[in-house]
Every structure is written in C-alpha cells, then in structure tokens.
Design an enzyme around this catalytic site. Sequence first.
Site, PDB file in Angstrom:
ATOM      1  CG  HIS A  57      -1.782   1.187   1.374  1.00 32.08           C
ATOM      2  ND1 HIS A  57      -3.062   1.263   0.893  1.00 32.08           N
ATOM      3  CD2 HIS A  57      -1.542   2.404   1.940  1.00 32.08           C
ATOM      4  CE1 HIS A  57      -3.576   2.463   1.150  1.00 32.08           C
ATOM      5  NE2 HIS A  57      -2.671   3.167   1.793  1.00 32.08           N
ATOM      6  CD  GLU A  58       1.722   3.675   3.765  1.00 35.14           C
ATOM      7  OE1 GLU A  58       2.001   4.751   3.209  1.00 35.14           O
ATOM      8  OE2 GLU A  58       0.664   3.485   4.410  1.00 35.14           O
ATOM      9  CG  HIS A  66       0.430   6.367  -0.480  1.00 35.38           C
ATOM     10  ND1 HIS A  66      -0.529   7.193  -1.012  1.00 35.38           N
ATOM     11  CD2 HIS A  66      -0.170   5.673   0.528  1.00 35.38           C
ATOM     12  CE1 HIS A  66      -1.679   7.011  -0.343  1.00 35.38           C
ATOM     13  NE2 HIS A  66      -1.485   6.093   0.588  1.00 35.38           N
ATOM     14  CD  GLU A  84      -5.664   5.901   0.746  1.00 44.13           C
ATOM     15  OE1 GLU A  84      -4.775   6.734   1.019  1.00 44.13           O
ATOM     16  OE2 GLU A  84      -5.747   4.794   1.319  1.00 44.13           O
TER      17      GLU A  84
END
Lengths: 519, 519
Positions: free
Chosen positions: B282-283, B286, B312
């Site tokens: 997830h990160e 980003h 997001e």
Amino acid sequence: MALKNETYTELETLLKKAYAVQAAMAVIEWDNETAAPKEAGELTSEMVGRLSGVYYEIMAGDDMGKLLKTCEKKQESQKNGQKDGSKASEKNMEELIKVRMVEEAKKERELLTCVPQEEFEEYTKLTSAAGKTWAKAKEQSDFSIFAPTLKKIIDFRKKLASYRQKDGQTIYEVMLGEFEESFPENKLDEFFDIIRKELVPFLDEIKKSGKAVDNSFLKGGYSEEKQRELAVMIAEYIGFDFDRGVLSVSAHPFTTSFHNKDVRMTTHYDDWADHSLFSVIHEGGHALYELGIDDRLTQTLLGQGASMAMHESQSRFVENMIGRSEAFWVPIYGKVQKLFPKQLGNVSLKEFTAAINRVEPGLIRTNADELTYSLHIMIRYELEKALMEEKIEVEDLEKVWADKYEEYLGIRPENAAEGVLQDIHWSQGSFGYFPSYALGSAFAAQIYEHMKEEIDVDSLLKEGKIGEVTDYLKEHIHRFGRLKDSRQILRDTTGEDFNPHYYVKYLKEKYGKLYGVSI
Amino acid sequence: MALKNETYTELETLLKKAYAVQAAMAVIEWDNETAAPKEAGELTSEMVGRLSGVYYEIMAGDDMGKLLKTCEKKQESQKNGQKDGSKASEKNMEELIKVRMVEEAKKERELLTCVPQEEFEEYTKLTSAAGKTWAKAKEQSDFSIFAPTLKKIIDFRKKLASYRQKDGQTIYEVMLGEFEESFPENKLDEFFDIIRKELVPFLDEIKKSGKAVDNSFLKGGYSEEKQRELAVMIAEYIGFDFDRGVLSVSAHPFTTSFHNKDVRMTTHYDDWADHSLFSVIHEGGHALYELGIDDRLTQTLLGQGASMAMHESQSRFVENMIGRSEAFWVPIYGKVQKLFPKQLGNVSLKEFTAAINRVEPGLIRTNADELTYSLHIMIRYELEKALMEEKIEVEDLEKVWADKYEEYLGIRPENAAEGVLQDIHWSQGSFGYFPSYALGSAFAAQIYEHMKEEIDVDSLLKEGKIGEVTDYLKEHIHRFGRLKDSRQILRDTTGEDFNPHYYVKYLKEKYGKLYGVSI
C-alpha cells in the site's frame, strides 16, 4: 535601569526562529548521514541551500539589526549606570544571558554579512566542487590533481578572512578565531612550542624503551551485533540518556544536537573492537556536553558548546582521561569479557588497559593514539600557518608534510593519500580548525588535574560512580553552554588561565608509567 | 504575449524557498516517527511551530502577494489575447505549469491567511491538547471524556471553514474541498448512495453464502527478521527504488516525500504476516506516485499528488487491484514460500490468494478488508455530514455510530474504544478527510477497468512484468503531480468523468467469484 524586557523578548523570539531553521538543517544533515538514500544528495543540497538562505535573511535582516541596536544601546547605558565595572560573572544569570545573547547574535550577524553575497556564493561553489576533486586526488594518491584547487581555496579563504581582519591581526588569526575566539595566535604558538619541545623527545624515549604492548586481541571475530550491544552498554554506562538521545551508524562518527532533549551520536563498526568502542566514548563526551546544557539556553545561540576546543575537551576527557583509565573498566570489564569470552576471556584488565593505550606513531591522524595525536595536529598547525604567511607554496606541501612526519614522528608517508591528502578539512576551506583538537586535549588535562584535587576520580570510577565525575563536568562546564568563553570556563573551573604544562605533565606521567620511561 | 519570465522566476524561487521549509518539517516529522528519542517531543514541537511560522511568513508575506498579483494579471491579459478559450491541456507544458503554480500558490496563501492569526493559534492549541484527551478517552473507553473537547473542535472547525465558505456552499463542502477540491458534496452523496444501495446487500449475500476462507496460516511464527526480508523483497519487486527511497519502521505506516529522489515509507510488524506485507504494498503505491513525479515539478507546489483521493487511488490500486490478485503472486509466491516454508510450504497459491482477500465484517476500519472498507468510510461520511448539518449532537454520537455499524455491517461495538473513539482524525480537526479513502478506491477501480482495455494486466503480472503496469500509472498519473486535478486525470486517463459504478462492479465481480455469489 534594566533592559526593557519586551525588546529583548522580541530579539530572543527572532533568534529562536533563526535557530529553528538551523536546527532543521542539522536534522537534515543527520538524516543525510544516517538514513537518506544514495541519490537524494543533489536535491537535498538545494533544499539545504534554500534553508540557509532563510537563515541568512533572518540573521542579516533589518528586524534583527534594529533589535540588536536597541538592545545594545540599552545595555551600554545600563553598564555606564553601574558603580563599578562589575564582571559578567557577578551579574545574575538572566542579565548575563541577555548580554551574551546580544554579543553572540552580533558576532553571527557580522560573520554572515561581512562577505559580499556573490563572493560567498562563489566560494561555496568552489568548496562544494573541491570535495570531489579532493576525493579523486586521494583515490589516485596524486596531489597534483588537488593542488590547483587548494591554491584557489587558500586565496579565496584569505580574501574572505581579510574582511574581518582587525588591526594587528594576522589572516590566520582571523581563521583561528572562528573556532576558538578566546585564543590569540601567539597563545597557540606557545602551546605548540611546548608540545614540540616536550613531546617529540618524549616519544623518542618511548620508542627507545623497546617495550611492546600487545593489542592483537582487540581485532578479529568481534561481530557487529555484539559490538552494537557493547556500544549501547557503554553509552548508557557513561550516562548517555537514550530517552533524550539516539545512537546510530554513519561512515564517520559524529555528534549533533537539536536541543538538550535530543542529542544524536553515531559510531562506525569495523574489525577492531576498540575503534567503535572509543568512538562511542568520545562522541558520548560530546553528547554529555549537549545534554547538560541548561534548559534556559537550549534552542538559543548560547545553547551550544563554548567553543570547538572546549567541546573537544569534553569528548577527549571522557574518552582518554576516563575511558582509557584502568579505574573506568574495573566495574564493567567483567561484562565486556562475558560479551567476548573468546577474545577477552584470558586477557587481564591490566593487559586490556595497556592495549587501549598502546602508543604507535602512524601516518593517519584519525587512527592516532592519545600521545601522538597532538603531533599530528602540530604538523597541520605549522603547515597552515606557513601557508597563510606565504612561507611555503602549495606545490611544496606534499614534500614539507612528509618531512615533518619524518622529523616529528619518525615515519614518512609513501604517498599523498596517507600524507597530505588524508584529511577532508582543507577541501572544505576549514583552516584554523585543527588546533581545536589539540587544545581540547590540553583543556581536558588541566580540568582533570584540578578535578582530582576536589574529588577522588579514580576511586569514584572504581566504585562505578562515574556519574559523580560527569556531574562535575556538567556543573562546571556543560550547563553554561556558550555563556562563558573557554578561558573564562578554565579560570572559573581550575582557578587559573590556560596552562599547557598540565597536558604535557599528564601525558608524560601516564605514558612514562606504561612504557617504563622516567620523565 | 507570454508572461515575462523574470517575474515568474522570482515567484518560483520564493515558492521553492517556502517548499524547503515545508520539506524540512517533513524531514523532522519523519525523524520523529522513526528515530527521535522519547523526550524530544515537546522542544521539537516548538521548533516545528517556529518553522511553520517561517513558512507562513513567506507564503502570506507582501513579496509573495505582489508577485502573485503581477503574474496573475499577466496571465489574464495573455488569456484575453488568445483567439479561443483553449483549454489548459492544449497549452504547452511550461505555460501550464506557470498557470497552475500561480493557482496553487494563491490557494495555499488564501488557506493560510483567511483565518485570523490568533484564532488559528487558539485552534492549534485546542487540537494539540485534544490528542491527549482522545488518547485517554480511548484508553478508558469512555466517550464522555472526549465529547466536550470534540464539541469544541467541531464548533471551531465550522467557524474556521466559514471564512472560506462561498455562496451556495455548505460548511461540510468547504471541509471536503480541502482534500478533494474537484468533488462537490452532491457528487459524494451520489457516490455513497450507490455504495449503500449496492454493497450493503452484497455483503449480506456473501455472509449468507456461508463460505469460509481460511487465513489462519498468515499468523504465527513469522519472525520480524524474515518479515523484514519479505518487506524489502516486495518493495523492490513493485518498483520501489532503494537508491531514491527508504523503508523504515513506525507505529503507524505512512509515506512521505522530500522530493522525487527521496521518498520514505514505513511499515509495522506484528503477528500477522499480511499486515506488514500489505502495508508495504500500500505505502509502496503512495511511494511510486511520489517517485514518479516529473523532475520539473518536484520541490514545487505542483510536485505532490493531485489530491488526497488520487494519492489513495494509487496506493489502493497497487495494494488491491495488483497486490491482492493471483496474477501478481504467480512469479514470486515460490520465493515467499521459501522464506516461510513452515507456514506456507503446503499452502497453494489459490489458498494464499483467497486468504489475503478474506471478507470479514469487523469493527475496526484499519483492519478492514477491501470490500467492507468503504462501508467504514460511508459511516464516517454520514456522521460527519450530520454533525456539520447539526442533525445529530455530539452526545448522541456513540450510539448513532453503533447503530450504523449494526445496520450496515451487522456488528455492534461493545465499547467506545472499538467504536466512535477508534480514529484519531476528529481529535486533529480532520473533517472531510475520510471520504478520500473510499473515493481513492473508486478512482482505482475506474482506472483499472480502463487500463485492462489497453494492456493485458493479468498476463503482464503473471510474466513478472509489473513494471509495465506501474509505468502506465506513471505515464498517465504520477508524472503530472498536481498539474491536473483528480477529475481531469480521470477524464484524460479513462476518457470519462468519475463513474462510481466501476468500483461496485469491480468489487462484486471479484468477491462474487471468491464467495460464489451471483451478482
């Protein structure tokens, strides 16, 4: 008539703002050495450049100028209104802080503004590019690659210093003053004369003694993991507070501080256990200084060490006077042996202490033992002075360097990398910085001598009460930050002005005993 | 007639200075979460407070005001001089950058200056103290401890928003606009209406299906060391460049960026292997966004994601559309099994993929699976809206919260800690932030649907050519930074405006298949 508090509060607020920007740069620098990815450098440098511009604008700006003038004027009239010329130390703390804050702010402002902006930028570019040239020259061990750049740096550096040169000052004295303002050049000449006359022949005696000290057991099989465990244990033992500090790893060990609740130090692990060990103890000395600064002073211009040399005195004190004494290890050597049973299980405390104090003239300053270290510095002092006085040419530097090593240490570099190119300092334009290292050791010796008259250092260390020793340093030195200059601290702590003979006496006693040389 | 370059260059220089101060605060924040010692907090906060003052002064100052006015005027006359109302996207990149830079700078300036300074400071104090009150309330699971503070925050927050309220805007829309400017409130109403109507009954179907998915093998015996190895391997695999980035550990995973050559992300290790694993993915999403921003835009106001929701969308895309697909694991699952032979040696890829997509309605948002996540957000949206419209009272919030969980997810919190007190956001005054999470997922689904028409995502993933998938994101989204807003990006990438039905379709297809539910 006291200085109106509002004006002063305004000044302090503005100074704290400037300090925040400076501390931010320190955080980025820390991050850069301990965490940042490889390719970040260039853009992060741009960022730091802009921050340093912001710092400049605050310090050099009109608001600061006006506030400083007002404060100064009021302090003048206040002084004149006093009956006698009572000394700073007699004033109450808060008044002293105000006076010193204004002084330091003025000095910083002058330092920033005395050089025309374009020249400063040109100089920054020059030294920034010089780093790479120096690294290349060192890698190829070819001084001729670096010499033209060094010549340019020296010329530029002299020009920059000339802007602040006062009547009767030499250019080199201006440079020295950037790091240790309270010592004029002739004081340093005296200091290094004593070192030359006393320590060079003393080192010869030691060499002649023929006594060999074994330190081979300090190398080999010391895993990084175990070394890290040792580092944390020792840092805690000397009083480094992990709730207010961080120990990390970087290529070259250093200490930095953002305020007295956040002090960071690094170490570096290699094959030799004593390298990281004494890095931690040395940097720990710097860290204790920063941690010990009074709450009232932290985050201000006075919330830093009195000078480079005084800072170095604290790291050297903890590293050498304490950390390399047998007494220091009495309560903890057993634990160290348990950590490294294979390497140290059969090594007595006496053998261990001898090993960590082994004298061996070498070519590389950063690897030098306590005794020969000052000779490395003396050589750099002589060379810097001669360069600034134009008594030697950059072209001759490699040879003169080698000659001096042969003369004072009895060994001659075989190439430029282990000779004149070993230190990064000159490529950064840092002239006048080296003496602080030796001066620091000499301060430490003077403080040590006096301390022993007041408290029984050896007994305290043997009993594991090292806190009482470091508390003494905090009480007499650390907490004052930059409220006093080095000589004032020495006078207030030891009752006399700087006296380099303590240093010589300390070294001769310690190493005379270890090597069985009568002094 | 193009805008005079000098004025613009001056503006950009000033903006870059402001950016440097902001980036410095980001470095300090990163350091604070990953390295800083326990007691540093208070003084470091003071430092950051001063830096944010410096940032304010640059952005709100007269110089900025004048430059913006000049630039804007010239851009106006430039626009009028054009034959047609040609759209921004048709201008060349450099002209577009100038226009957008001025727009964003104006917006940021307005955001900073629209609130009276004293009020803003009072508000900062309130929210800063609120963090502790919230933490205490959560610890004791007693909403009545936090309720009075929350009431004050809401009132204050409404007042602050009112300064920027435009005709026809609700207060909540002002707040929403801080995070996703291109979406008016009625668009979000529509969006959540669809989610409510489609996903609540769909979740019921899944629950009724009675199909159990085993994920017990994702827990137990996953050592931190091995998890760290996995984290690095996966980060590298998805394209996180360790020469331009750092992976560290913090209490709550996050990503931050100082510029496109230095992007940092963190993870957090616990008993469940998938927690850290999917945090990293997830990160990583980003991080890829930040790493992909064009060199021309980095270190400027446009060198950041288009919006919170678009950011997001990229993390959710990499985490869910890619990272939780079977195809993603085809080339690397063997390696993962080798790392954890005891736990995964006998788990087939199909079983593993099912496990990481297990649906289980729960009370805690941050632990939610992909399907139920949007329901957690929907509840918060409904509550925030009702609070701002004064349709519910803070006093009733705990009960209404519980009722909604029961209604939509079929489970009821037993106490405030696992209910209304679980998130920190409201204590920080963050209202209007939550919707970004759901909106991001919906953007991701729309982009995914369109991407699959252009490239064969599944085949590429199976062949280990994940780079071609992330390159698509870079090409269409990342490199533009904030040059376009979210809706423009969606239009340019997918050929249509935001369409929430793709999200519902994506979820129903994926989970319908996994749970054998016909849709």
